[in-house]
Enzyme design. Structure first.
Site, short mmCIF file in Angstrom:
data_model
loop_
_atom_site.label_atom_id
_atom_site.label_comp_id
_atom_site.label_asym_id
_atom_site.label_seq_id
_atom_site.Cartn_x
_atom_site.Cartn_y
_atom_site.Cartn_z
N GLY A 101 -9.00 -20.30 -57.99
CA GLY A 101 -9.07 -21.07 -59.24
C GLY A 101 -7.77 -20.98 -60.00
O GLY A 101 -7.16 -19.91 -60.10
N ARG A 123 -9.15 -23.57 -52.42
CA ARG A 123 -9.90 -22.48 -51.78
C ARG A 123 -9.95 -22.90 -50.31
O ARG A 123 -10.40 -24.00 -50.01
CB ARG A 123 -11.30 -22.37 -52.37
CG ARG A 123 -11.28 -22.14 -53.90
CD ARG A 123 -12.64 -21.76 -54.42
NE ARG A 123 -12.76 -21.87 -55.87
CZ ARG A 123 -12.41 -20.91 -56.74
NH1 ARG A 123 -11.91 -19.78 -56.31
NH2 ARG A 123 -12.58 -21.08 -58.04
N ASP A 143 -11.09 -14.81 -64.73
CA ASP A 143 -12.27 -13.94 -64.72
C ASP A 143 -11.98 -12.48 -65.07
O ASP A 143 -12.89 -11.74 -65.45
CB ASP A 143 -12.93 -13.96 -63.32
CG ASP A 143 -13.37 -15.36 -62.93
OD1 ASP A 143 -13.69 -16.14 -63.83
OD2 ASP A 143 -13.37 -15.66 -61.72
N ASP A 154 -11.59 -10.10 -63.11
CA ASP A 154 -12.42 -9.24 -62.25
C ASP A 154 -11.63 -8.62 -61.10
O ASP A 154 -12.12 -8.53 -59.98
CB ASP A 154 -13.62 -10.04 -61.70
CG ASP A 154 -13.17 -11.26 -60.92
OD1 ASP A 154 -11.98 -11.65 -60.99
OD2 ASP A 154 -14.00 -11.84 -60.21
O1 F6P Z 1 -12.61 -17.85 -60.56
C1 F6P Z 1 -12.42 -18.74 -61.61
C2 F6P Z 1 -13.66 -19.58 -61.82
O2 F6P Z 1 -13.40 -20.49 -62.87
C3 F6P Z 1 -14.94 -18.82 -62.09
O3 F6P Z 1 -15.06 -18.37 -63.41
C4 F6P Z 1 -15.96 -19.85 -61.70
O4 F6P Z 1 -17.17 -19.22 -61.33
C5 F6P Z 1 -15.33 -20.53 -60.52
O5 F6P Z 1 -13.94 -20.32 -60.64
C6 F6P Z 1 -15.60 -21.99 -60.42
O6 F6P Z 1 -15.01 -22.43 -59.26
P1 F6P Z 1 -14.73 -23.96 -58.90
O7 F6P Z 1 -13.67 -24.46 -59.81
O8 F6P Z 1 -14.31 -23.92 -57.49
O9 F6P Z 1 -16.03 -24.66 -59.14
#
Ligand code: F6P
Length: 322
Positions: free
Chosen positions: A11, A72, A128, A130
């Site tokens: 992300g 991703r 995040d 994390d």
């Molecule tokens: O990791 C960042 C994040 O924004 C998370 O907070 C969220 O769960 C996820 O990515 C959403 O992912 P995507 O943009 O692929 O839907």
């Protein structure tokens, strides 16, 4: 080492551009050539590699997103995908690689560093927060401030209508954004995965405060695997205690926008540290910031070890907001 590469993956997060800028300028100061890889690991597999110089990173310090693009890439988790990526690095003569991203990016980076001779350094960039091995990740502060602004705005309407609001924030299985924005926004309740609270408990807390002076309340909810879970929680609360409520899901708004000063400074510091680490012959580490100092954590730990929430903040919110 003469030639390094840089990519952003997973992300996007505000401050990634400031980090790219810092790395490019630090590399040029060290006399290193630096190449940008587009679209994260997906672009590495496709060989989307282009030279960067001081001028290519002008006027990006204030921009959200990432000029390199991100993705991703499930293909990178296959050995065939990685073999192609490694071959592309070899063809481009890249000897060191900077990865800006979160735990998924570093998981991929750990495998890559075991399979190829290229030196790898990670930089934590995700809203995040994390990631083990750093107090803060690049982008977290901006996301928290975005959530906070939304909470403040919602408080105006919650007060005017004497309503209960559920505000759902991002965090992907963790409550870092929820906790910090909840404390700063004075949230009456907090639902985060790290601290268990049943809907019954939530209802009894809310009933207790509405029996007193309170006429409105804000519950900050960390998203779960299934974003939008707050609609279910709000419905259960309505069924159990009859409180009318509204739900606001902040979603990807939290991922965009101009980075805060804190994120830009952190991005600059870690971008420089990543280049210096490569130049010093380090590999297989993430550069993070712990107690204001640059810290080096083995890449594997960053996704293997869980990062703990600040329990003091959890207690502080209870004392101040309930
Ligand atoms: O990791 C960042 C994040 O924004 C998370 O907070 C969220 O769960 C996820 O990515 C959403 O992912 P995507 O943009 O692929 O839907």
């Amino acid at each position: 080492m003469e030639r390094i590469g840089i990519l952003t993956s997973g992300g996007d997060a505000p401050g990634m551009n400031a980090c790219i800028r810092a790395a490019v300028r630090a590399a040029s100061a060290q006399g290193l050539e630096i190449f940008g890889i587009r679209r994260g690991y997906a672009g590495l597999i496709r060989g989307e590699i282009e030279p960067l110089d001081r001028r290519s990173v002008t006027n990006i310090i204030h921009q959200g997103g990432t000029i390199l693009g991100t993705a991703r890439s499930p293909e990178f988790m296959t050995s065939e995908g990685r073999a192609t990526a490694i071959e592309n690095l070899r063809k481009a003569g890249i000897e060191g690689l900077i990865l800006i991203g979160g735990d998924g990016t570093f998981h991929g980076g750990t495998v890559l560093s075991q399979e190829c001779g290229v030196s790898i350094i990670g930089v934590p960039g995700t809203i995040d927060n994390d990631v083990y091995g750093t107090d803060y990740t690049i982008g977290f502060d901006t996301a928290v401030n975005c959530a906070l602004e939304a909470i403040d705005r919602i408080r105006d309407t919650a007060l005017s209508h004497e309503r209960l609001f559920f505000v759902e924030v991002m965090g992907r299985r963790t409550g870092f954004i929820a906790l910090e924005s909840g404390v700063a926004g004075g949230a009456e309740e907090l639902l985060i995965p790290e601290v268990s609270m049943s809907v019954d408990e939530l209802c009894s807390h809310l009933e207790r405060s509405f029996k007193g002076e309170k006429k409105s309340a804000i519950v900050v909810v960390a998203e779960t695997e299934q974003p939008g879970d707050s609609f279910r929680i709000a419905q259960e609360v309505r069924d159990k205690v009859g409180f009318d409520s509204r739900v606001c899901i902040l979603g990807h708004i939290q991922r965009g926008g101009s980075p805060t000063a804190r994120d830009r400074v952190l991005a600059g510091k870690l971008g420089i540290a990543a280049v210096q680490a490569l130049a010093a012959g380090k590999s297989g580490y993430m550069v993070g910031e712990i107690n204001w100092r640059v810290a080096y954590t083995p890449l594997q730990y960053t996704w293997e070890k869980g990062k703990e929430l600040n329990v003091e903040l959890v207690e502080m919110r209870k004392l101040l907001c309930e």
